[in-house]
Motif scaffolding. Structure first.
Motif, PDB file in Angstrom:
ATOM      1  N   PRO A   1       0.877  -1.207  -0.033  1.00 24.96           N
ATOM      2  CA  PRO A   1       0.128   0.075   0.047  1.00 24.96           C
ATOM      3  C   PRO A   1       0.978   1.358  -0.108  1.00 24.96           C
ATOM      4  O   PRO A   1       2.085   1.132   0.491  1.00 24.96           O
ATOM      5  CB  PRO A   1      -0.825  -0.187   1.207  1.00 24.96           C
ATOM      6  N   LEU A   2       0.478   2.329  -0.345  1.00 22.19           N
ATOM      7  CA  LEU A   2       1.025   3.517  -0.472  1.00 22.19           C
ATOM      8  C   LEU A   2       1.058   4.101   0.862  1.00 22.19           C
ATOM      9  O   LEU A   2       2.022   4.820   1.246  1.00 22.19           O
ATOM     10  CB  LEU A   2       0.158   4.636  -1.440  1.00 22.19           C
ATOM     11  N   ARG A   3       0.298   4.036   1.558  1.00 19.56           N
ATOM     12  CA  ARG A   3       0.331   4.302   3.073  1.00 19.56           C
ATOM     13  C   ARG A   3       0.067   3.088   3.886  1.00 19.56           C
ATOM     14  O   ARG A   3      -0.715   2.517   3.966  1.00 19.56           O
ATOM     15  CB  ARG A   3      -0.897   5.376   3.317  1.00 19.56           C
ATOM     16  N   LEU A   4       1.330   3.142   4.713  1.00 19.86           N
ATOM     17  CA  LEU A   4       1.329   2.259   5.575  1.00 19.86           C
ATOM     18  C   LEU A   4       0.776   2.328   7.051  1.00 19.86           C
ATOM     19  O   LEU A   4       0.792   3.569   7.580  1.00 19.86           O
ATOM     20  CB  LEU A   4       2.931   1.750   6.015  1.00 19.86           C
ATOM     21  N   ALA A   5      -0.005   1.232   7.731  1.00 16.83           N
ATOM     22  CA  ALA A   5      -0.457   1.570   8.970  1.00 16.83           C
ATOM     23  C   ALA A   5       0.466   1.768  10.048  1.00 16.83           C
ATOM     24  O   ALA A   5       1.640   1.148  10.177  1.00 16.83           O
ATOM     25  CB  ALA A   5      -1.519   0.513   9.137  1.00 16.83           C
ATOM     26  N   ARG A   6       0.056   2.323  11.152  1.00 19.69           N
ATOM     27  CA  ARG A   6       1.042   2.469  12.085  1.00 19.69           C
ATOM     28  C   ARG A   6       1.108   1.231  12.929  1.00 19.69           C
ATOM     29  O   ARG A   6      -0.082   0.444  13.034  1.00 19.69           O
ATOM     30  CB  ARG A   6       0.409   3.467  13.436  1.00 19.69           C
TER      31      ARG A   6
ATOM     32  N   GLU B   1       2.670  -1.419  11.769  1.00 21.15           N
ATOM     33  CA  GLU B   1       2.456  -2.515  11.072  1.00 21.15           C
ATOM     34  C   GLU B   1       3.790  -3.482  11.173  1.00 21.15           C
ATOM     35  O   GLU B   1       4.664  -3.156  11.558  1.00 21.15           O
ATOM     36  CB  GLU B   1       2.459  -1.920   9.256  1.00 21.15           C
TER      37      GLU B   1
ATOM     38  N   SER C   1      -3.887  -5.007   3.854  1.00 19.88           N
ATOM     39  CA  SER C   1      -3.139  -3.726   3.612  1.00 19.88           C
ATOM     40  C   SER C   1      -1.534  -3.916   4.189  1.00 19.88           C
ATOM     41  O   SER C   1      -0.905  -2.956   4.816  1.00 19.88           O
ATOM     42  CB  SER C   1      -3.605  -2.444   3.924  1.00 19.88           C
TER      43      SER C   1
ATOM     44  N   ARG D   1       2.482  -5.065   3.353  1.00 20.87           N
ATOM     45  CA  ARG D   1       3.354  -5.173   2.156  1.00 20.87           C
ATOM     46  C   ARG D   1       3.912  -6.726   1.753  1.00 20.87           C
ATOM     47  O   ARG D   1       4.002  -7.734   2.615  1.00 20.87           O
ATOM     48  CB  ARG D   1       4.859  -4.523   2.561  1.00 20.87           C
TER      49      ARG D   1
END
Length: 112
Positions: A21-26, A28, A84, A86
């Motif tokens: 994803p372009l934005r990674l969750a905190r 992760e 979501s 990587r």
């Protein structure tokens, strides 16, 4: 003593090895790691349209081994898409096509 793993024949390595994803969750977790031979089963079965038996022949493994690698790869892809995360493609027990061997029959083979 465990039986040594058999080398899996792989036509070519992926051009990109990290997807996500372009934005990674905190917070992760690290990326999900897919082996090169799992990637090859996805390429042969889903992209080239081979059945599991033909995929196994091309990779030089038993059909049950190809099926297990394919199932594992599909589960990893689903986890990446749904949660979501990587995806990192690396490692495994594989051997790339070699010009000294007989052609693998792949249309993308770099030896043609």
């Amino acid at each position: 003593m465990a039986r040594p793993r058999k080398w899996r024949h792989v036509c070519c390595l992926p051009q990109n090895t990290l997807f996500g994803p372009l934005r990674l969750a905190r917070g992760e977790d690290g990326p999900i790691v897919m082996t090169v031979e799992e990637y090859e089963t996805i390429r042969l079965i889903d992209l080239e349209g081979l059945n599991q038996e033909s995929c196994a022949e091309r990779m030089g493994v038993a059909r049950s081994t190809a099926q297990a690698m394919y199932r594992s790869a599909r589960r990893k892809l689903a986890d990446c898409l749904v949660n979501s995360r990587r995806l990192l493609i690396e490692g495994g027990d594989y051997k790339l096509c070699d010009a000294r061997e007989t052609p693998c029959g792949c249309p993308r083979c770099l030896r043609r």
